[in-house]
Scaffold this motif. Structure first.
Motif, PDB file in Angstrom:
ATOM      1  N   LYS A 127     -16.184  -7.174  70.122  1.00 47.24           N
ATOM      2  CA  LYS A 127     -17.591  -6.773  70.099  1.00 47.24           C
ATOM      3  C   LYS A 127     -18.217  -6.884  71.495  1.00 47.24           C
ATOM      4  N   ILE A 128     -17.930  -7.981  72.168  1.00 46.96           N
ATOM      5  CA  ILE A 128     -18.515  -8.224  73.489  1.00 46.96           C
ATOM      6  C   ILE A 128     -17.974  -7.218  74.502  1.00 46.96           C
ATOM      7  N   LYS A 129     -16.680  -6.997  74.487  1.00 47.90           N
ATOM      8  CA  LYS A 129     -16.066  -6.039  75.412  1.00 47.90           C
ATOM      9  C   LYS A 129     -16.603  -4.629  75.157  1.00 47.90           C
ATOM     10  N   TYR A 130     -16.724  -4.257  73.910  1.00 48.80           N
ATOM     11  CA  TYR A 130     -17.248  -2.929  73.566  1.00 48.80           C
ATOM     12  C   TYR A 130     -18.678  -2.754  74.075  1.00 48.80           C
ATOM     13  N   THR A 131     -19.506  -3.775  73.893  1.00 48.96           N
ATOM     14  CA  THR A 131     -20.899  -3.709  74.342  1.00 48.96           C
ATOM     15  C   THR A 131     -20.974  -3.597  75.858  1.00 48.96           C
ATOM     16  N   TYR A 132     -20.189  -4.398  76.536  1.00 48.26           N
ATOM     17  CA  TYR A 132     -20.102  -4.380  78.003  1.00 48.26           C
ATOM     18  C   TYR A 132     -19.734  -2.983  78.495  1.00 48.26           C
ATOM     19  N   GLU A 133     -18.699  -2.410  77.902  1.00 51.77           N
ATOM     20  CA  GLU A 133     -18.233  -1.084  78.311  1.00 51.77           C
ATOM     21  C   GLU A 133     -19.245   0.000  77.971  1.00 51.77           C
ATOM     22  N   PHE A 134     -19.846  -0.084  76.805  1.00 55.99           N
ATOM     23  CA  PHE A 134     -20.790   0.944  76.355  1.00 55.99           C
ATOM     24  C   PHE A 134     -21.975   1.037  77.304  1.00 55.99           C
ATOM     25  N   ILE A 135     -22.528  -0.121  77.673  1.00 53.25           N
ATOM     26  CA  ILE A 135     -23.682  -0.124  78.567  1.00 53.25           C
ATOM     27  C   ILE A 135     -23.308   0.419  79.941  1.00 53.25           C
ATOM     28  N   ILE A 136     -22.187  -0.047  80.475  1.00 50.39           N
ATOM     29  CA  ILE A 136     -21.784   0.381  81.818  1.00 50.39           C
ATOM     30  C   ILE A 136     -21.499   1.885  81.856  1.00 50.39           C
ATOM     31  N   MET A 137     -20.812   2.400  80.840  1.00 52.08           N
ATOM     32  CA  MET A 137     -20.446   3.811  80.838  1.00 52.08           C
ATOM     33  C   MET A 137     -21.642   4.727  80.569  1.00 52.08           C
ATOM     34  N   ASN A 138     -22.722   4.185  80.084  1.00 51.86           N
ATOM     35  CA  ASN A 138     -23.889   5.003  79.763  1.00 51.86           C
ATOM     36  C   ASN A 138     -25.103   4.704  80.638  1.00 51.86           C
ATOM     37  N   THR A 139     -24.897   3.941  81.723  1.00 58.01           N
ATOM     38  CA  THR A 139     -26.013   3.553  82.583  1.00 58.01           C
ATOM     39  C   THR A 139     -25.617   3.691  84.048  1.00 58.01           C
ATOM     40  N   GLU A 140     -26.544   4.157  84.855  1.00 58.19           N
ATOM     41  CA  GLU A 140     -26.367   4.215  86.299  1.00 58.19           C
ATOM     42  C   GLU A 140     -27.300   3.198  86.948  1.00 58.19           C
ATOM     43  N   TYR A 141     -26.786   2.482  87.939  1.00 57.96           N
ATOM     44  CA  TYR A 141     -27.635   1.550  88.672  1.00 57.96           C
ATOM     45  C   TYR A 141     -28.571   2.339  89.584  1.00 57.96           C
TER      46      TYR A 141
ATOM     47  N   CYS B  69     -23.109  -7.408  83.480  1.00 58.72           N
ATOM     48  CA  CYS B  69     -22.874  -5.968  83.330  1.00 58.72           C
ATOM     49  C   CYS B  69     -23.190  -5.214  84.613  1.00 58.72           C
ATOM     50  N   THR B  70     -24.177  -5.673  85.359  1.00 58.46           N
ATOM     51  CA  THR B  70     -24.534  -4.980  86.597  1.00 58.46           C
ATOM     52  C   THR B  70     -23.363  -4.998  87.572  1.00 58.46           C
ATOM     53  N   TRP B  71     -22.775  -6.161  87.755  1.00 60.33           N
ATOM     54  CA  TRP B  71     -21.647  -6.274  88.673  1.00 60.33           C
ATOM     55  C   TRP B  71     -20.368  -5.684  88.074  1.00 60.33           C
ATOM     56  N   GLY B  72     -20.432  -5.324  86.813  1.00 62.96           N
ATOM     57  CA  GLY B  72     -19.308  -4.634  86.198  1.00 62.96           C
ATOM     58  C   GLY B  72     -19.386  -3.131  86.331  1.00 62.96           C
TER      59      GLY B  72
ATOM     60  N   ASN C 233     -16.800 -12.420  80.553  1.00 63.06           N
ATOM     61  CA  ASN C 233     -16.425 -13.726  79.990  1.00 63.06           C
ATOM     62  C   ASN C 233     -15.780 -14.631  81.039  1.00 63.06           C
ATOM     63  N   ILE C 234     -16.595 -15.063  81.995  1.00 66.32           N
ATOM     64  CA  ILE C 234     -16.101 -15.952  83.050  1.00 66.32           C
ATOM     65  C   ILE C 234     -16.749 -17.329  82.927  1.00 66.32           C
ATOM     66  N   THR C 235     -16.179 -18.284  83.630  1.00 65.58           N
ATOM     67  CA  THR C 235     -16.642 -19.664  83.572  1.00 65.58           C
ATOM     68  C   THR C 235     -17.797 -19.898  84.553  1.00 65.58           C
ATOM     69  N   THR C 236     -18.422 -21.055  84.417  1.00 61.48           N
ATOM     70  CA  THR C 236     -19.485 -21.427  85.349  1.00 61.48           C
ATOM     71  C   THR C 236     -18.952 -21.504  86.775  1.00 61.48           C
ATOM     72  N   SER C 237     -17.790 -22.119  86.953  1.00 60.15           N
ATOM     73  CA  SER C 237     -17.245 -22.268  88.305  1.00 60.15           C
ATOM     74  C   SER C 237     -16.930 -20.910  88.925  1.00 60.15           C
ATOM     75  N   GLU C 238     -16.444 -19.956  88.131  1.00 59.87           N
ATOM     76  CA  GLU C 238     -16.174 -18.616  88.652  1.00 59.87           C
ATOM     77  C   GLU C 238     -17.471 -17.901  89.006  1.00 59.87           C
ATOM     78  N   LEU C 239     -18.458 -18.012  88.141  1.00 61.38           N
ATOM     79  CA  LEU C 239     -19.749 -17.368  88.403  1.00 61.38           C
ATOM     80  C   LEU C 239     -20.375 -17.898  89.687  1.00 61.38           C
ATOM     81  N   GLN C 240     -20.291 -19.207  89.896  1.00 58.14           N
ATOM     82  CA  GLN C 240     -20.974 -19.825  91.027  1.00 58.14           C
ATOM     83  C   GLN C 240     -20.343 -19.490  92.375  1.00 58.14           C
ATOM     84  N   LEU C 241     -19.226 -18.790  92.374  1.00 50.98           N
ATOM     85  CA  LEU C 241     -18.672 -18.294  93.632  1.00 50.98           C
ATOM     86  C   LEU C 241     -19.569 -17.225  94.240  1.00 50.98           C
TER      87      LEU C 241
END
Length: 456
Positions: A240-254, A322-325, A347-355
């Motif tokens: 569900k999460i992956k589908y939502t992530y992909e759906f938004i990215i494929m249907n939105t332009e920054y 999603c923006t950085w995706g 789906n990344i960890t806090t330590s990965e995000l904080q990089l």
């Protein structure tokens, strides 16, 4: 002569200014930090074109709500009553710190602050992150604000006389409810005597007329229904999460110039947004699938405001951006090799995000420590060593799925270096390409230990 073209995913925002630096050197990447080498010639050579993470300076996100304060003095306090009708609700007896007349108390009940609405709102908001995690004594305040905005109430006397509590509760409401796209702040008027605040009148700041809210809601529902047709509602959380992530990215332009870009309208109606629009859209759509997602705010780069999500997947918290995706957010010509979607921030960890991100949320967040539902782990693309069978499967699966690229994430920098040596320095990458392939282009993200190899 076969060639390997390297696009380095440095994820160091300051290096964006160095794009295009070029120098010819022999057999190895120059490590001098004074420049980025752009071309290397040797047998099966590598062309190094710097790929940086998206520049934070391109974001126009304004994460602070607009708040206006007014002060009015009360001379006559004779009509103020400390005793009012007792109203019991599922969260306890309605309490009020404000000193109100009987008429003002009645106005509150008339506009919807009653047991029936409090109970209904409590049920609606259970399971939402900020509501569930706020102090119990502030939940009534949260629900009053939520009911007022939901009913498009103009102004009312709120239960609290503490402006800081009101601001906190308002932020919690807005953080939990992406469906509130027609409010961007509030005004409050403090009524005071010589020594204390007696009452506060709370007025939401509506940005869209009520009749237009109803019209836009029909468009939102149409978008939501189109989204729901593409997934089985009984599937697992990760899907569900992956589908939502992909759906938004494929249907939105920054697009920093997109309209209504701080709310879901920018994504659902116009298909163009910035970080907060992406994050609220993800939050709204994932909720339709029963996934708890939370709006998170902070900074990237040179203290530029940014928004993303924290999501609960199979009982564990993860971060999602999603923006950085979205490759439309990337600022170099090589982003097309990602196939339009970058999964590094799924789906990344806090330590990965904080990089790359600084969390500066208005309330504490739980640690995200699990990697079990990280994209690379779930897709069999997470390497804890040089596993030739896993490599074969990774490339074969990507090709069979018709993907534009294959991404490989390493457990640590040591595995990352060893995999790079095997595939690139020893040229085994060509073992996984078509026989007529004379050159390849690839991306690497040293911060997250990821390689990406285009397949077309």
């Amino acid at each position: 002569m076969k060639k390997i073209y390297l696009i380095i995913g440095a994820l160091v925002l300051a290096l964006a200014l160095l794009i295009g630096a070029s120098v010819l050197i022999d057999k190895q990447l120059e490590k001098d930090s004074s420049f980025i080498s752009d071309h290397i010639d040797f047998d099966k050579t590598a062309q190094n074109v710097l790929y940086t993470s998206p520049s934070a300076s391109s974001s126009s996100s304004s994460l602070d709500m607009e708040v206006t304060e007014k002060v009015a003095h009360i001379d006559d306090v004779s009509k103020i009553s400390e005793e009012h009708e007792v109203i019991n609700t599922d969260i306890g007896q309605i309490k009020i710190d404000a000193g109100l007349s009987e008429e003002e108390w009645g106005d509150r009940i008339s506009m919807g602050i009653n047991a029936q609405n409090i109970n209904a709102a409590n049920i609606e908001c259970k399971g939402l992150f900020y509501y569930d995690n706020m102090e119990p004594e502030l939940k009534q305040l949260y629900l009053e604000i939520y009911i007022a905005i939901k009913n498009y109430t103009d102004a009312f006397y709120i239960c609290s006389i503490d402006p800081e509590d009101i601001d906190y509760a308002f932020n919690c409401v807005m953080g939990d409810h992406p469906e509130i796209f027609y409010t961007n702040g509030y005004m409050y008027t403090k009524y005071t005597t010589t020594d204390r605040i007696v009452k506060i009148e709370f007025t939401p700041a509506y940005t869209i007329a009520y009749e237009d809210v109803l019209k836009y809601q029909k468009d939102i529902d149409a978008y939501k229904n189109a989204f729901l047709t593409g997934i089985n509602p009984n599937t697992d959380d990760y899907t569900k999460i992956k589908y939502t992530y992909e759906f938004i990215i494929m249907n939105t332009e920054y697009d920093v110039d997109s309209v209504e870009n701080q709310n879901i309208l920018s994504v659902f109606l116009f298909g163009r947004s910035v970080c907060q629009g992406y994050a609220k859209a993800f939050q709204y759509l994932s909720a339709q699938l029963g996934i708890q997602s939370t709006l998170v705010v902070g900074y990237v780069g040179a203290n530029e405001g940014h928004a993303w999500n924290m999501v609960k997947c199979n009982g564990q918290y993860y971060y999602i951006d999603c923006t950085w995706g979205d490759s439309s957010y990337l600022e170099n010509s090589m982003s097309q090799y990602s196939g339009g979607i970058n999964y590094d921030y799924l789906n990344i960890t806090t330590s990965e995000l904080q990089l790359t991100h600084v969390i500066d949320n208005f309330t504490p967040l739980p640690p995200c420590n699990s990697s079990m539902d990280n994209y690379y782990v779930k897709e069999g693309l997470y390497f804890e060593g040089i596993d030739l069978v896993q490599l074969d499967n990774a490339f074969a699966n990507a090709k069979s799925q018709g993907r534009d690229s294959v991404e490989l994430k390493c457990a640590n920098s040591d595995v990352y270096d060893r995999l790079g040596e095997y595939l690139l320095e020893e040229n085994h990458i060509f073992d996984y390409m078509s026989n007529d392939k004379e050159s390849i282009k690839y991306m690497q993200n040293r911060d997250l230990n990821i390689y990406s190899f285009p397949l077309r």
